[in-house]
Write a protein that holds these residues in place. Structure first.
Motif, PDB file in Angstrom:
ATOM      1  N   ARG A  69      16.712 -19.316   7.806  1.00  0.00           N
ATOM      2  CA  ARG A  69      16.750 -20.768   7.664  1.00  0.00           C
ATOM      3  C   ARG A  69      15.566 -21.391   8.384  1.00  0.00           C
ATOM      4  NH1 ARG A  69      21.978 -22.121  10.675  1.00  0.00           N
ATOM      5  NH2 ARG A  69      21.373 -20.225  11.755  1.00  0.00           N
ATOM      6  N   THR A  70      15.054 -22.485   7.838  1.00  0.00           N
ATOM      7  CA  THR A  70      13.995 -23.223   8.521  1.00  0.00           C
ATOM      8  C   THR A  70      14.539 -23.838   9.803  1.00  0.00           C
ATOM      9  OG1 THR A  70      14.506 -25.202   7.248  1.00  0.00           O
ATOM     10  CG2 THR A  70      12.726 -23.812   6.420  1.00  0.00           C
ATOM     11  N   GLY A  71      13.612 -24.167  10.697  1.00  0.00           N
ATOM     12  CA  GLY A  71      14.003 -24.868  11.910  1.00  0.00           C
ATOM     13  C   GLY A  71      13.666 -24.133  13.196  1.00  0.00           C
ATOM     14  N   ARG A  72      13.104 -22.945  13.097  1.00  0.00           N
ATOM     15  CA  ARG A  72      12.739 -22.185  14.299  1.00  0.00           C
ATOM     16  C   ARG A  72      11.273 -22.438  14.650  1.00  0.00           C
ATOM     17  NH1 ARG A  72      17.461 -20.239  16.625  1.00  0.00           N
ATOM     18  NH2 ARG A  72      18.752 -19.297  15.017  1.00  0.00           N
ATOM     19  N   SER A  73      10.970 -22.377  15.924  1.00  0.00           N
ATOM     20  CA  SER A  73       9.605 -22.640  16.397  1.00  0.00           C
ATOM     21  C   SER A  73       8.676 -21.470  16.077  1.00  0.00           C
ATOM     22  CB  SER A  73       9.617 -22.863  17.914  1.00  0.00           C
ATOM     23  OG  SER A  73       9.864 -21.627  18.578  1.00  0.00           O
ATOM     24  N   SER A 107      15.409 -23.879   3.393  1.00  0.00           N
ATOM     25  CA  SER A 107      16.186 -24.963   3.971  1.00  0.00           C
ATOM     26  C   SER A 107      17.660 -24.578   3.973  1.00  0.00           C
ATOM     27  CB  SER A 107      15.985 -26.234   3.133  1.00  0.00           C
ATOM     28  OG  SER A 107      16.899 -27.219   3.531  1.00  0.00           O
ATOM     29  N   PRO A 108      18.368 -24.816   5.077  1.00  0.00           N
ATOM     30  CA  PRO A 108      19.789 -24.479   5.115  1.00  0.00           C
ATOM     31  C   PRO A 108      20.584 -25.134   3.980  1.00  0.00           C
ATOM     32  CG  PRO A 108      19.026 -25.021   7.306  1.00  0.00           C
ATOM     33  CD  PRO A 108      17.908 -25.348   6.366  1.00  0.00           C
ATOM     34  N   SER A 109      20.156 -26.301   3.534  1.00  0.00           N
ATOM     35  CA  SER A 109      20.869 -26.975   2.445  1.00  0.00           C
ATOM     36  C   SER A 109      20.681 -26.262   1.109  1.00  0.00           C
ATOM     37  CB  SER A 109      20.403 -28.427   2.328  1.00  0.00           C
ATOM     38  OG  SER A 109      19.047 -28.483   1.900  1.00  0.00           O
ATOM     39  N   GLN A 110      19.769 -25.295   1.067  1.00  0.00           N
ATOM     40  CA  GLN A 110      19.510 -24.554  -0.166  1.00  0.00           C
ATOM     41  C   GLN A 110      19.949 -23.102  -0.064  1.00  0.00           C
ATOM     42  OE1 GLN A 110      15.327 -25.167  -0.746  1.00  0.00           O
ATOM     43  NE2 GLN A 110      15.599 -27.299  -1.324  1.00  0.00           N
TER      44      GLN A 110
END
Length: 123
Positions: A69-73, A107-110
């Motif tokens: 999922r996206t969102g990691r540094s 994206s977590p929403s996907q």
């Protein structure tokens, strides 16, 4: 959500070696990302000798692709890749010039797992 795809030349990893690498990847990723072990999926793919090439020449290349999922540094991902390199090299014995690792993000929403849309990354 973590989905690992490990691709090797046929015969590079036996069933026991695959099980060992899968166990190591699962433990590592669960600890590193703080996600439950049952979220982590691993698929092994093999190609016949002569079907892996590097610089246009036959090569028993080892590839690991990780979908997260996206969102990691960037720092998080660099640390992740460095440790994955060590685990993969240890399991396969492949030299540096025969290993490639890539991280793909969604994206977590996907993404959906266990009947649920994936939650956003926290922390």
């Amino acid at each position: 959500m973590p989905l690992y795809t490990v691709t090797t030349q046929a015969g590079a990893l036996g069933a026991e070696a695959k099980a060992g690498l899968a166990a190591e990847l699962t433990r590592f990723h669960s600890d590193y990302a703080g996600v439950p072990e049952d979220w982590i999926k691993i698929v092994f793919l093999e190609y016949p000798p002569g079907n892996g090439l590097s610089a246009g020449k036959p090569s028993a290349t080892v590839a690991l692709t990780l979908l997260i999922r996206t969102g990691r540094s960037p720092e998080y991902k660099r640390g992740l890749i460095a440790q994955l390199w060590q685990l993969l090299q240890s399991a396969t014995g492949a030299p540096d010039d025969r290993i490639v690792i890539g991280v793909q993000e969604v994206s977590p929403s996907q993404a959906m797992e266990m009947g649920q849309i994936m939650p956003e990354v926290t922390g």
